[in-house]
Design a protein around this motif. Sequence first.
Motif, mmCIF file in Angstrom:
data_model
loop_
_atom_site.group_PDB
_atom_site.id
_atom_site.type_symbol
_atom_site.label_atom_id
_atom_site.label_comp_id
_atom_site.label_asym_id
_atom_site.label_seq_id
_atom_site.Cartn_x
_atom_site.Cartn_y
_atom_site.Cartn_z
ATOM 1 N N ARG A 9 0.836 -1.205 0.000
ATOM 2 C CA ARG A 9 0.000 0.000 0.000
ATOM 3 C C ARG A 9 0.868 1.250 0.000
ATOM 4 N NH1 ARG A 9 -0.117 4.477 2.917
ATOM 5 N NH2 ARG A 9 -2.111 5.491 3.036
ATOM 6 N N GLU A 24 -7.043 -1.507 1.150
ATOM 7 C CA GLU A 24 -6.780 -0.349 2.013
ATOM 8 C C GLU A 24 -6.854 0.946 1.200
ATOM 9 O OE1 GLU A 24 -3.432 -0.267 4.586
ATOM 10 O OE2 GLU A 24 -4.433 -1.632 5.964
ATOM 11 N N ASP A 60 -10.456 1.687 0.623
ATOM 12 C CA ASP A 60 -11.065 2.183 1.859
ATOM 13 C C ASP A 60 -10.689 3.634 2.146
ATOM 14 O OD1 ASP A 60 -12.144 -0.346 2.160
ATOM 15 O OD2 ASP A 60 -10.712 -0.969 3.714
ATOM 16 N N GLU A 61 -9.499 4.034 1.711
ATOM 17 C CA GLU A 61 -9.041 5.407 1.918
ATOM 18 C C GLU A 61 -9.558 6.354 0.836
ATOM 19 O OE1 GLU A 61 -4.755 5.525 2.480
ATOM 20 O OE2 GLU A 61 -4.865 3.580 3.465
#
Length: 141
Positions: free
Chosen positions: A16, A57, A60-61
């Motif tokens: 990520r 991730e 989600d961000e």
Amino acid sequence: MDREWNDSQPIYRQLRDRVVAMILDGVLKEGDPLPSVRNVAAEYRVNPLTVLKGYQELVDEGLVESRRGLGMFINAGARKLLLEGERQKFLSEEWPRISATIQRLGLQAEELLDGSHQKQAHSAKHKPNESKTPESGKEDR
């Protein structure tokens, strides 16, 4: 992306962070596809679920969106969002330590800027050609 992983944090988190760095550096731009989960997993010899967790991730961000059947793409405004967050993180976590070191060494702003300019000139002369991504940058379907 670097092929080496360190033991200080989970691989999905490192993955990520590498994608975030690519966005901040302008290697990946708004609307660009991320390399496919399958390609990244094969290239870096990690489990596809690990890659998917790192990509999730980013989703989600709000940095990346998943387009069914097409892959994952960088969202509009992702770089700006990251810059705001990274600037805040730098100012609150790293700058106090750096500032204390500058004061302890008695450095002046001119010295810091001169050192920065010299380094930029040196790296511009010796900068290798960059590629967009380690893979072709295209999704496999």
